[in-house]
Design a protein around this motif. Structure first.
Motif, PDB file in Angstrom:
ATOM      1  N   SER A  48      35.894  53.192  25.906  1.00  0.00           N
ATOM      2  CA  SER A  48      35.899  54.587  26.340  1.00  0.00           C
ATOM      3  C   SER A  48      37.269  55.205  26.076  1.00  0.00           C
ATOM      4  O   SER A  48      38.244  54.492  25.879  1.00  0.00           O
ATOM      5  N   CYS A  91      34.733  49.621  30.461  1.00  0.00           N
ATOM      6  CA  CYS A  91      34.645  50.616  31.531  1.00  0.00           C
ATOM      7  C   CYS A  91      34.075  51.930  31.001  1.00  0.00           C
ATOM      8  O   CYS A  91      34.536  52.430  29.979  1.00  0.00           O
ATOM      9  N   TYR A  92      33.099  52.477  31.687  1.00  0.00           N
ATOM     10  CA  TYR A  92      32.418  53.728  31.315  1.00  0.00           C
ATOM     11  C   TYR A  92      31.493  53.566  30.108  1.00  0.00           C
ATOM     12  O   TYR A  92      30.911  54.541  29.649  1.00  0.00           O
ATOM     13  N   SER A 111      33.915  48.011  35.711  1.00  0.00           N
ATOM     14  CA  SER A 111      33.953  48.247  37.147  1.00  0.00           C
ATOM     15  C   SER A 111      32.556  48.543  37.676  1.00  0.00           C
ATOM     16  O   SER A 111      31.766  49.219  37.023  1.00  0.00           O
ATOM     17  N   ILE A 160      39.584  43.141  34.492  1.00  0.00           N
ATOM     18  CA  ILE A 160      40.136  43.097  33.125  1.00  0.00           C
ATOM     19  C   ILE A 160      41.402  42.235  33.097  1.00  0.00           C
ATOM     20  O   ILE A 160      41.613  41.449  32.172  1.00  0.00           O
ATOM     21  N   THR A 190      46.736  51.582  33.859  1.00  0.00           N
ATOM     22  CA  THR A 190      46.963  50.548  34.879  1.00  0.00           C
ATOM     23  C   THR A 190      47.128  49.159  34.265  1.00  0.00           C
ATOM     24  O   THR A 190      47.618  48.249  34.930  1.00  0.00           O
ATOM     25  N   SER A 235      38.634  45.839  41.518  1.00  0.00           N
ATOM     26  CA  SER A 235      38.559  47.058  40.705  1.00  0.00           C
ATOM     27  C   SER A 235      38.351  46.682  39.247  1.00  0.00           C
ATOM     28  O   SER A 235      38.379  45.500  38.887  1.00  0.00           O
ATOM     29  N   GLY A 236      38.207  47.696  38.417  1.00  0.00           N
ATOM     30  CA  GLY A 236      38.120  47.461  36.974  1.00  0.00           C
ATOM     31  C   GLY A 236      39.394  46.806  36.460  1.00  0.00           C
ATOM     32  O   GLY A 236      39.351  45.857  35.676  1.00  0.00           O
ATOM     33  N   THR A 237      40.528  47.308  36.922  1.00  0.00           N
ATOM     34  CA  THR A 237      41.810  46.744  36.496  1.00  0.00           C
ATOM     35  C   THR A 237      41.881  45.253  36.835  1.00  0.00           C
ATOM     36  O   THR A 237      42.322  44.446  36.017  1.00  0.00           O
ATOM     37  N   TYR A 240      44.523  51.319  28.748  1.00  0.00           N
ATOM     38  CA  TYR A 240      44.447  52.183  29.931  1.00  0.00           C
ATOM     39  C   TYR A 240      45.694  51.986  30.817  1.00  0.00           C
ATOM     40  O   TYR A 240      46.170  50.859  30.988  1.00  0.00           O
ATOM     41  N   LYS A 283      31.745  52.231  38.639  1.00  0.00           N
ATOM     42  CA  LYS A 283      31.429  53.117  37.510  1.00  0.00           C
ATOM     43  C   LYS A 283      29.963  52.825  37.119  1.00  0.00           C
ATOM     44  O   LYS A 283      29.169  52.481  37.975  1.00  0.00           O
ATOM     45  N   GLN A 303      39.504  48.899  23.607  1.00  0.00           N
ATOM     46  CA  GLN A 303      39.058  49.751  24.717  1.00  0.00           C
ATOM     47  C   GLN A 303      38.005  50.701  24.179  1.00  0.00           C
ATOM     48  O   GLN A 303      38.256  51.453  23.244  1.00  0.00           O
ATOM     49  N   ASP A 351      37.409  46.183  26.832  1.00  0.00           N
ATOM     50  CA  ASP A 351      37.395  46.950  28.075  1.00  0.00           C
ATOM     51  C   ASP A 351      36.179  47.863  27.978  1.00  0.00           C
ATOM     52  O   ASP A 351      36.184  48.831  27.226  1.00  0.00           O
TER      53      ASP A 351
HETATM   54  C1  PLP Z   1      38.582  53.078  35.026  1.00  0.00           C
HETATM   55  C2  PLP Z   1      39.078  52.347  33.858  1.00  0.00           C
HETATM   56  C3  PLP Z   1      39.844  51.173  33.988  1.00  0.00           C
HETATM   57  C4  PLP Z   1      40.311  50.636  35.307  1.00  0.00           C
HETATM   58  O1  PLP Z   1      39.377  50.586  36.341  1.00  0.00           O
HETATM   59  P1  PLP Z   1      39.849  50.802  37.868  1.00  0.00           P
HETATM   60  O2  PLP Z   1      38.626  50.473  38.639  1.00  0.00           O
HETATM   61  O3  PLP Z   1      40.279  52.214  37.979  1.00  0.00           O
HETATM   62  O4  PLP Z   1      40.958  49.861  38.135  1.00  0.00           O
HETATM   63  C5  PLP Z   1      40.210  50.518  32.839  1.00  0.00           C
HETATM   64  N1  PLP Z   1      39.879  50.992  31.630  1.00  0.00           N
HETATM   65  C6  PLP Z   1      39.157  52.122  31.463  1.00  0.00           C
HETATM   66  C7  PLP Z   1      38.827  52.594  30.079  1.00  0.00           C
HETATM   67  C8  PLP Z   1      38.737  52.834  32.570  1.00  0.00           C
HETATM   68  O5  PLP Z   1      38.030  53.958  32.404  1.00  0.00           O
END
Ligand code: PLP
Length: 417
Positions: A168, A203-204, A224, A90, A114, A85-87, A112, A227, A166, A201
């Motif tokens: 997004s 993500c997005y 991820s 990272i 998680t 996963s993204g988590t 984020y 995404k 981060q 990070d």
């Molecule tokens: C989705 C997301 C994560 C974590 O990704 P997962 O695949 O849900 O574990 C981390 N940081 C940001 C900003 C995210 O949007």
């Protein structure tokens, strides 16, 4: 009734033509960038052959790393289905760049949700805290990164291993950071402390602006594959990209020192990863237009909603709905408009790791994929729903029609004539 919603949506779409044109223009540029990466790296049909066992000399795996690196403007990349996963990716990056006794400094406030357990703020087994890594954070200011406060933290802490950003907004009510803002912050950090490594990070963030964070000085970034960069086709996984030494450190962390990126087979073929990356600029543009359509429609109806322009590059529409009833109606309508599991009726539940019950609408081809249309929200004041993704703008518009119909039927919205 539906007729009225449709006409309302068509009007909003017409009013957004300027923003949509801007998004389409970027889409064309990014598609050209990605195509160029495929050609330069010589992607060929045999890259899609599966691999078995240790996976030594897997041309599909190694080619995918190179294409990603080039498409994202980075020196190197590691793209793997073994990232869960993204988590997970990272967390591997955080551990790879950290050192016992040193400080991990976030300059975009709390990471984020998680990732808090990865930092180990409550002493979680296997966390950075358990390994002797200290954590400090600098809150975001009114207009983004607070460089003065970040500068003070950089002076105060003697041994800093990572400065973290981060991009997004996640579940915060703010705009996503622009790559320009990220670049300015990195230049500032490196001037004060040239020795620290910067981790983003991402993500997005992929494909919403011309440049990615590595092109403006980030040492490492990660995201991820379910995404943006998976284009809705990658079945799982994550990537990181950046300086060669940093990427190698992550490979050693994910697999083992000495093995790094040399092992790891994949019997299912990397074809969907290549095709997903190729589709990503298009899919991301569709999702961005969808987010803007939903937020603009709700602002017209008197609700508070983000994004409020095309510049932030957000794929997440946040709408402050104000009541539990509105939240449930919203999520149930989105679920009903899904291609998969449309018959399910979302109910709030106690999700692990969250303080309040959470309601989720997700009817996706890939479980949990948030580049596909989905909506979720914690059941608490002021009842903000987060609607993200959408493989096609048409699907988002159709789902919005269902949501508006449900709101009108429930007396929660009155559409203008
Ligand atoms: C989705 C997301 C994560 C974590 O990704 P997962 O695949 O849900 O574990 C981390 N940081 C940001 C900003 C995210 O949007």
């Amino acid at each position: 009734m539906s007729q009225q919603s449709r006409a309302f949506i068509e009007k909003i779409e017409a009013s957004l033509e300027g923003e949509f044109a801007q998004i389409r223009k970027l889409r064309r540029q990014k598609q050209a960038d990605v195509l160029e990466a495929f050609r330069e790296e010589g992607v060929a049909a045999h890259y899609f052959n599966p691999s078995l066992g240790y996976g030594y000399d897997d041309v599909g795996r190694d080619g995918l790393d190179r294409v990603f690196a080039r498409a994202l403007g980075a020196e190197d990349a590691l793209v793997r289905p073994q990232f869960a996963s993204g988590t997970h990716v990272i967390a591997c990056c955080m551990a790879a760049l950290s050192r016992p006794g040193a400080t991990f400094l976030s300059i975009t406030g709390q990471p984020y949700d998680t990732l808090l357990q990865v930092l180990g703020l409550h002493g979680e087994e296997g966390s950075l805290a358990r390994w002797g890594v200290a954590y400090k954070e600098v809150a975001l200011g009114e207009n983004g990164i607070d460089l003065d406060a970040a500068g003070r933290a950089l002076q105060e802490e003697k041994d800093i291993c990572v400065v973290y950003l981060q991009r997004s907004r996640g579940y915060a009510w703010r705009r996503s950071l622009s790559v320009e803002d990220i670049g300015a912050a990195i230049r500032y950090v490196k001037k004060v402390r040239p020795d620290v490594r910067v981790l983003v990070d991402n993500c997005y963030g992929e494909f919403v602006q011309r440049l990615e964070p590595c092109a403006v000085g980030a040492d490492l970034m990660a995201g991820s594959l379910i995404k943006n960069p998976g284009g809705g086709l990658a079945p799982t996984g994550g990537y990181c990209a950046g300086k060669k030494a940093c990427v190698e450190a992550v490979a050693n962390r994910l697999f083992a020192p000495g093995i790094g990126r040399e092992e790891g087979s994949y019997a299912a073929s990397y074809r969907p990863y290549y095709q997903g990356l190729f589709m990503a600029p298009h899919v991301v543009a569709e999702a961005r237009m969808g987010a803007l359509l939903v937020s603009t429609a709700f602002r017209k109806l008197g609700y508070k909603a983000l994004p409020d322009g095309a510049d932030g590059g957000d794929l997440i529409a946040s709408v402050e709905l104000g009541s539990a009833e509105a939240l449930k109606r919203f999520c149930r309508a989105v679920q009903h408009a899904a291609p998969v599991d449309a018959m399910a009726v979302p109910e709030p539940w106690d999700m692990p790791g969250y303080a309040d019950p959470v309601i989720m609408a997700a009817g996706a081809f890939v479980q949990g994929a948030s580049i596909e249309l989905s909506a979720d929200a914690p059941m608490r004041e002021p009842y903000i729903v987060y609607m993200q993704g959408g493989l096609t703008l048409d699907h988002v518009a159709i789902a919005l029609e269902e949501v508006l119909d449900a709101f009108v039927a429930g007396g929660l919205a009155c559409l203008p004539e």
